[in-house]
Design a protein around this motif. Structure first.
Motif, mmCIF file in Angstrom:
data_model
loop_
_atom_site.group_PDB
_atom_site.id
_atom_site.type_symbol
_atom_site.label_atom_id
_atom_site.label_comp_id
_atom_site.label_asym_id
_atom_site.label_seq_id
_atom_site.Cartn_x
_atom_site.Cartn_y
_atom_site.Cartn_z
ATOM 1 N N THR A 145 0.814 -1.220 0.000
ATOM 2 C CA THR A 145 0.000 0.000 0.000
ATOM 3 C C THR A 145 0.839 1.258 0.000
ATOM 4 O O THR A 145 0.648 2.161 -0.821
ATOM 5 C CB THR A 145 -0.939 0.028 1.222
ATOM 6 O OG1 THR A 145 -1.626 -1.203 1.319
ATOM 7 C CG2 THR A 145 -1.935 1.164 1.113
ATOM 8 N N GLY A 173 -3.792 -2.816 1.702
ATOM 9 C CA GLY A 173 -4.624 -2.774 2.912
ATOM 10 C C GLY A 173 -4.639 -4.044 3.716
ATOM 11 O O GLY A 173 -5.619 -4.316 4.413
ATOM 12 N N SER A 176 -3.428 -3.435 9.539
ATOM 13 C CA SER A 176 -4.327 -2.437 10.127
ATOM 14 C C SER A 176 -3.860 -1.016 9.836
ATOM 15 O O SER A 176 -4.675 -0.101 9.713
ATOM 16 C CB SER A 176 -4.432 -2.658 11.634
ATOM 17 O OG SER A 176 -3.153 -2.601 12.245
ATOM 18 N N THR A 177 -2.546 -0.811 9.718
ATOM 19 C CA THR A 177 -2.035 0.528 9.451
ATOM 20 C C THR A 177 -2.383 0.975 8.040
ATOM 21 O O THR A 177 -2.963 2.041 7.828
ATOM 22 C CB THR A 177 -0.512 0.576 9.641
ATOM 23 O OG1 THR A 177 -0.198 0.222 10.977
ATOM 24 C CG2 THR A 177 0.027 1.965 9.347
ATOM 25 N N THR A 178 -2.061 0.157 7.051
ATOM 26 C CA THR A 178 -2.275 0.574 5.669
ATOM 27 C C THR A 178 -3.748 0.562 5.286
ATOM 28 O O THR A 178 -4.159 1.292 4.388
ATOM 29 C CB THR A 178 -1.492 -0.316 4.692
ATOM 30 O OG1 THR A 178 -1.953 -1.664 4.808
ATOM 31 C CG2 THR A 178 -0.004 -0.262 4.979
ATOM 32 N N ALA A 179 -4.559 -0.252 5.961
ATOM 33 C CA ALA A 179 -5.998 -0.238 5.672
ATOM 34 C C ALA A 179 -6.577 1.139 5.962
ATOM 35 O O ALA A 179 -7.549 1.556 5.333
ATOM 36 C CB ALA A 179 -6.704 -1.304 6.505
ATOM 37 N N GLY A 180 -5.950 1.861 6.889
ATOM 38 C CA GLY A 180 -6.407 3.213 7.209
ATOM 39 C C GLY A 180 -6.047 4.225 6.146
ATOM 40 O O GLY A 180 -6.535 5.357 6.180
ATOM 41 N N TYR A 181 -5.178 3.843 5.176
ATOM 42 C CA TYR A 181 -4.790 4.759 4.107
ATOM 43 C C TYR A 181 -5.746 4.704 2.920
ATOM 44 O O TYR A 181 -5.595 5.463 1.970
ATOM 45 C CB TYR A 181 -3.396 4.416 3.585
ATOM 46 C CG TYR A 181 -2.277 4.541 4.572
ATOM 47 C CD1 TYR A 181 -2.424 5.246 5.762
ATOM 48 C CD2 TYR A 181 -1.050 3.946 4.326
ATOM 49 C CE1 TYR A 181 -1.387 5.352 6.666
ATOM 50 C CE2 TYR A 181 0.007 4.051 5.225
ATOM 51 C CZ TYR A 181 -0.172 4.748 6.393
ATOM 52 O OH TYR A 181 0.858 4.848 7.281
ATOM 53 N N LYS A 223 -15.199 -1.123 1.966
ATOM 54 C CA LYS A 223 -13.881 -0.565 1.674
ATOM 55 C C LYS A 223 -13.755 -0.294 0.172
ATOM 56 O O LYS A 223 -14.378 -0.947 -0.653
ATOM 57 C CB LYS A 223 -12.773 -1.505 2.141
ATOM 58 C CG LYS A 223 -12.646 -1.557 3.656
ATOM 59 C CD LYS A 223 -11.465 -2.394 4.089
ATOM 60 C CE LYS A 223 -11.226 -2.261 5.584
ATOM 61 N NZ LYS A 223 -12.336 -2.724 6.390
#
Length: 322
Positions: A145, A173, A176-181, A223
């Motif tokens: 990501t 994604g 958990s970090t990149t899913a927020g991007y 998403k």
């Protein structure tokens, strides 16, 4: 709106309602508490550990300021003298998770930092950029990501161009970090270019971007992979596959999930979006174009006024099914 396998050319107009450290970079900081009233208080002697942000594996660094730990190349202790808590290391270009573990008073304190060492190859003066130059791996085993986001930003800085995806499986994604991007927001003038995005039998094409590589479709509920906002021009997707998730038979789209979202608050501002020789599969909506109300102009989940739906013009796609 458009749930399909596309293998022709579509033009969509959206009208919205070793001497390994020879090339080293420096990462540095202070070990400080993240707890209660002690937040930002220094933690002398804290343990500083380095991992590769994509693989999660410990990675060797060259300590510059800190206290050596015998037998470990991936960790050292922060200083404990006048500069208590300070640390500094030389690293290769890449992305790192730095874990800081110390004590704030009598309490243990652990937190992580996501830090980037400069990737000078993630830029272009010619309008062409290979996404692997930005750190993408395309192995199907790691999260790409951030690399894709960096590549998109580099193309935007260049005023437009091609972000090329070589043969590979690029996951988006998956942590958990990149899913927020998400979603990945596209600028004007960008072309997302793969290699052979067509589908033959169970072959999903040579270049594939998968939203959350999981066998559980519910992980991508509500998403979105890519977003095109208002006042954008000349965006293209060519020879690439967009998959909702990794699943043996993704024949049913996951409710609320979107492959490419066109969204904005002002009409008649975005046009000339091209989809060519590609596959989009497994999303609730492969291509969704919607208008936001004045109360919900910034979020992905903006309300849609049925009376102000955007107009979508799409030229016929050769050999496509809908």
């Amino acid at each position: 709106m458009c749930k399909s396998i596309m293998q022709g050319i579509c033009c969509l107009i959206l009208l919205f309602g070793s001497s390994a450290f020879a090339n080293a970079n420096t990462l540095s900081g202070y070990a400080v508490s993240h707890q209660g009233s002690n937040i930002n208080a220094k933690m002398p002697g804290a343990l500083i550990e380095f991992k590769d942000a994509q693989t999660g594996k410990p990675i060797s660094v060259k300590m510059k300021i800190g206290v050596e730990i015998k037998g470990r190349k991936d960790a050292f202790y922060a200083t404990s003298g006048l500069d208590g808590g300070k640390w500094l290391a030389d690293v290769k270009r890449g992305r790192y998770i730095v874990t800081v573990t110390g004590k704030s008073g009598s309490k243990s304190d652990t937190y992580t930092l996501n830090l980037n060492a400069m990737l000078p190859t993630c830029s272009t003066s010619t309008g062409y950029l290979d996404v692997t130059s930005c750190g993408a791996v395309g192995s199907g085993l790691v999260d790409d990501t951030q690399a894709i986001i960096d590549g998109v930003a580099a193309i935007a800085s260049a005023g437009g161009g091609v972000l090329a995806f070589p043969k590979g499986f690029f996951n988006v994604g998956t942590n958990s970090t990149t899913a927020g991007y998400l979603p990945i927001v596209l600028p004007s003038g960008i072309t997302i270019q793969g290699i052979n995005g067509g589908i033959t039998g169970t072959d999903w094409g040579n270049s594939r971007i998968t939203l959350i590589n999981s066998t559980t479709p519910s992980t991508i509920y509500n998403k979105t992979l890519f977003k095109i906002g208002e006042n954008k021009r000349h965006i293209s997707f060519k020879d690439i596959t967009l998959l909702a998730y990794h699943y043996p038979d993704p024949s049913l789209g996951v409710s609320g999930s979107i492959g490419v979202l066109g969204e904005g608050n002002y009409p008649n501002t975005t046009a000339d979006i091209l989809f060519s020789n590609m596959t989009i599969w497994g999303f609730g909506y492969d291509i969704d174009v919607r208008a936001c109300t004045a109360e919900h102009v910034s979020g992905l989940n903006c309300a849609v006024d049925p009376e102000a739906d955007p107009i979508v013009y799409m030229t016929p796609c050769g050999n496509s099914t809908r």
